[in-house]
Write a protein that holds these residues in place. Structure first.
Motif, PDB file in Angstrom:
ATOM      1  N   VAL A   1       0.822  -1.211   0.000  1.00 46.63           N
ATOM      2  CA  VAL A   1       0.000   0.000   0.000  1.00 46.63           C
ATOM      3  C   VAL A   1       0.859   1.264   0.000  1.00 46.63           C
ATOM      4  CG1 VAL A   1      -1.730   1.328   1.298  1.00 46.63           C
ATOM      5  CG2 VAL A   1      -1.944  -1.166   1.103  1.00 46.63           C
ATOM      6  N   LEU A   2       1.831   1.343   0.881  1.00 49.29           N
ATOM      7  CA  LEU A   2       2.639   2.559   0.989  1.00 49.29           C
ATOM      8  C   LEU A   2       3.505   2.763  -0.253  1.00 49.29           C
ATOM      9  CD1 LEU A   2       3.689   2.400   4.747  1.00 49.29           C
ATOM     10  CD2 LEU A   2       1.706   3.540   3.721  1.00 49.29           C
ATOM     11  N   GLY A   3       4.048   1.695  -0.798  1.00 55.46           N
ATOM     12  CA  GLY A   3       4.863   1.789  -2.011  1.00 55.46           C
ATOM     13  C   GLY A   3       4.062   2.224  -3.223  1.00 55.46           C
ATOM     14  N   VAL A   4       2.872   1.653  -3.376  1.00 60.77           N
ATOM     15  CA  VAL A   4       2.024   2.010  -4.516  1.00 60.77           C
ATOM     16  C   VAL A   4       1.510   3.440  -4.355  1.00 60.77           C
ATOM     17  CG1 VAL A   4      -0.100   1.459  -5.776  1.00 60.77           C
ATOM     18  CG2 VAL A   4       1.410  -0.381  -5.010  1.00 60.77           C
ATOM     19  N   ALA A   5       1.140   3.831  -3.126  1.00 58.29           N
ATOM     20  CA  ALA A   5       0.667   5.198  -2.877  1.00 58.29           C
ATOM     21  C   ALA A   5       1.772   6.213  -3.177  1.00 58.29           C
ATOM     22  CB  ALA A   5       0.181   5.335  -1.442  1.00 58.29           C
ATOM     23  N   GLN A   6       3.008   5.872  -2.833  1.00 55.19           N
ATOM     24  CA  GLN A   6       4.129   6.763  -3.110  1.00 55.19           C
ATOM     25  C   GLN A   6       4.297   6.979  -4.618  1.00 55.19           C
ATOM     26  OE1 GLN A   6       8.073   5.189  -2.341  1.00 55.19           O
ATOM     27  NE2 GLN A   6       8.816   7.220  -1.765  1.00 55.19           N
ATOM     28  N   LEU A   7       4.261   5.898  -5.369  1.00 56.45           N
ATOM     29  CA  LEU A   7       4.379   6.006  -6.820  1.00 56.45           C
ATOM     30  C   LEU A   7       3.199   6.779  -7.415  1.00 56.45           C
ATOM     31  CD1 LEU A   7       5.997   5.311  -9.326  1.00 56.45           C
ATOM     32  CD2 LEU A   7       4.833   3.096  -9.385  1.00 56.45           C
TER      33      LEU A   7
ATOM     34  N   ALA B   1      -3.403   6.408  11.125  1.00 52.96           N
ATOM     35  CA  ALA B   1      -3.608   6.915   9.771  1.00 52.96           C
ATOM     36  C   ALA B   1      -2.382   6.619   8.922  1.00 52.96           C
ATOM     37  CB  ALA B   1      -3.837   8.430   9.820  1.00 52.96           C
ATOM     38  N   VAL B   2      -2.539   6.814   7.630  1.00 51.30           N
ATOM     39  CA  VAL B   2      -1.409   6.891   6.720  1.00 51.30           C
ATOM     40  C   VAL B   2      -1.156   8.378   6.500  1.00 51.30           C
ATOM     41  CG1 VAL B   2      -0.564   6.456   4.381  1.00 51.30           C
ATOM     42  CG2 VAL B   2      -1.869   4.683   5.586  1.00 51.30           C
ATOM     43  N   ARG B   3       0.096   8.765   6.644  1.00 50.88           N
ATOM     44  CA  ARG B   3       0.532  10.150   6.425  1.00 50.88           C
ATOM     45  C   ARG B   3       1.309  10.199   5.125  1.00 50.88           C
ATOM     46  NH1 ARG B   3       5.440  12.281   6.954  1.00 50.88           N
ATOM     47  NH2 ARG B   3       5.587  14.533   7.120  1.00 50.88           N
TER      48      ARG B   3
ATOM     49  N   ASN C   1       9.480  14.361  -4.273  1.00 52.93           N
ATOM     50  CA  ASN C   1       9.847  13.428  -3.214  1.00 52.93           C
ATOM     51  C   ASN C   1       8.608  13.185  -2.354  1.00 52.93           C
ATOM     52  OD1 ASN C   1      11.704  11.853  -1.637  1.00 52.93           O
ATOM     53  ND2 ASN C   1      11.547  13.448  -0.092  1.00 52.93           N
ATOM     54  N   VAL C   2       8.250  11.926  -2.180  1.00 57.22           N
ATOM     55  CA  VAL C   2       7.038  11.574  -1.433  1.00 57.22           C
ATOM     56  C   VAL C   2       7.382  10.606  -0.313  1.00 57.22           C
ATOM     57  CG1 VAL C   2       4.751  10.501  -1.568  1.00 57.22           C
ATOM     58  CG2 VAL C   2       5.570  11.942  -3.454  1.00 57.22           C
ATOM     59  N   ILE C   3       6.886  10.917   0.870  1.00 57.76           N
ATOM     60  CA  ILE C   3       7.012  10.034   2.025  1.00 57.76           C
ATOM     61  C   ILE C   3       5.617   9.516   2.355  1.00 57.76           C
ATOM     62  CG2 ILE C   3       7.566   9.905   4.487  1.00 57.76           C
ATOM     63  CD1 ILE C   3       9.490  12.321   3.966  1.00 57.76           C
ATOM     64  N   CYS C   4       5.479   8.201   2.401  1.00 60.21           N
ATOM     65  CA  CYS C   4       4.228   7.558   2.825  1.00 60.21           C
ATOM     66  C   CYS C   4       4.562   6.704   4.040  1.00 60.21           C
ATOM     67  CB  CYS C   4       3.652   6.667   1.728  1.00 60.21           C
ATOM     68  SG  CYS C   4       3.154   7.550   0.256  1.00 60.21           S
ATOM     69  N   GLU C   5       3.878   6.954   5.139  1.00 56.41           N
ATOM     70  CA  GLU C   5       4.188   6.214   6.350  1.00 56.41           C
ATOM     71  C   GLU C   5       2.958   6.047   7.221  1.00 56.41           C
ATOM     72  OE1 GLU C   5       7.234   8.559   8.178  1.00 56.41           O
ATOM     73  OE2 GLU C   5       5.868  10.180   8.719  1.00 56.41           O
ATOM     74  N   LEU C   6       3.004   5.035   8.056  1.00 57.04           N
ATOM     75  CA  LEU C   6       1.950   4.839   9.046  1.00 57.04           C
ATOM     76  C   LEU C   6       2.170   5.809  10.195  1.00 57.04           C
ATOM     77  CD1 LEU C   6       1.821   0.943   9.098  1.00 57.04           C
ATOM     78  CD2 LEU C   6      -0.015   2.488   8.336  1.00 57.04           C
TER      79      LEU C   6
END
Length: 159
Positions: free
Chosen positions: A53-59, A95-97, A84-89
């Motif tokens: 989820v986080l990898g796909v959301a970043q892309l 939440a996802v930030r 530059n995108v940071i996706c993290e819990l």
């Protein structure tokens, strides 16, 4: 305050930025999507059926920034120099930030690109997790900081 996206007759128009100086432009945006404990744990353990989820959301967020002028009618197409995108819990918010930093050298800012990146990333999280729980809530999403251009430096005040 003058509305720059309308002509004297009230018709929508793209602002002419041709006379503006080319400067380094940077914008940072941030947003959240609240998720259930079940989704949180599945993302953390890599157990969401649709994948990372986080990898796909970043892309998706990076792709969203690059497509902003195709999505927002009066935005100028920009040659972005960096996204530059940071996706993290976020354990505290459950939440996802997502944070997006977008840069260019140009005549207009990249705030819309940063905000679009965050929104597309959040929508991707929703899409990948909706089979588990459809009650996710997106927001807030906001501009954190922008630098460059005539209006200068903006930094969001702490709430």
């Amino acid at each position: 305050m003058e509305l720059t996206h309308f002509d004297e007759q009230g018709n929508a128009r793209m602002v002419d930025v041709g006379a503006k100086d080319i400067t380094e432009r940077v914008a940072v945006a941030e947003g959240f999507i609240s998720i259930s404990d079940d989704i949180y744990q599945r993302i953390e353990l890599g157990m969401v059926k649709k994948g990372d989820v986080l990898g796909v959301a970043q892309l998706a967020a990076i792709m969203g920034a690059k497509q902003t002028s195709n999505l927002i009618p009066l935005c100028h197409p920009l040659a972005l120099t960096n996204v530059n995108v940071i996706c993290e819990l976020d354990q505290i918010r459950r939440a996802v930030r997502i944070e997006a930093t977008v840069k260019t050298k140009g005549r207009t800012g990249v705030e819309m690109e940063a905000l679009t990146a965050v929104q597309v990333g959040l929508l991707t999280v929703y899409d990948m997790c909706k089979a588990i729980d459809k009650q996710m809530v997106m927001g807030p999403v906001y501009l954190v900081e922008k630098m460059g251009g005539k209006s200068g430096h903006f930094k969001r005040s702490e709430d």
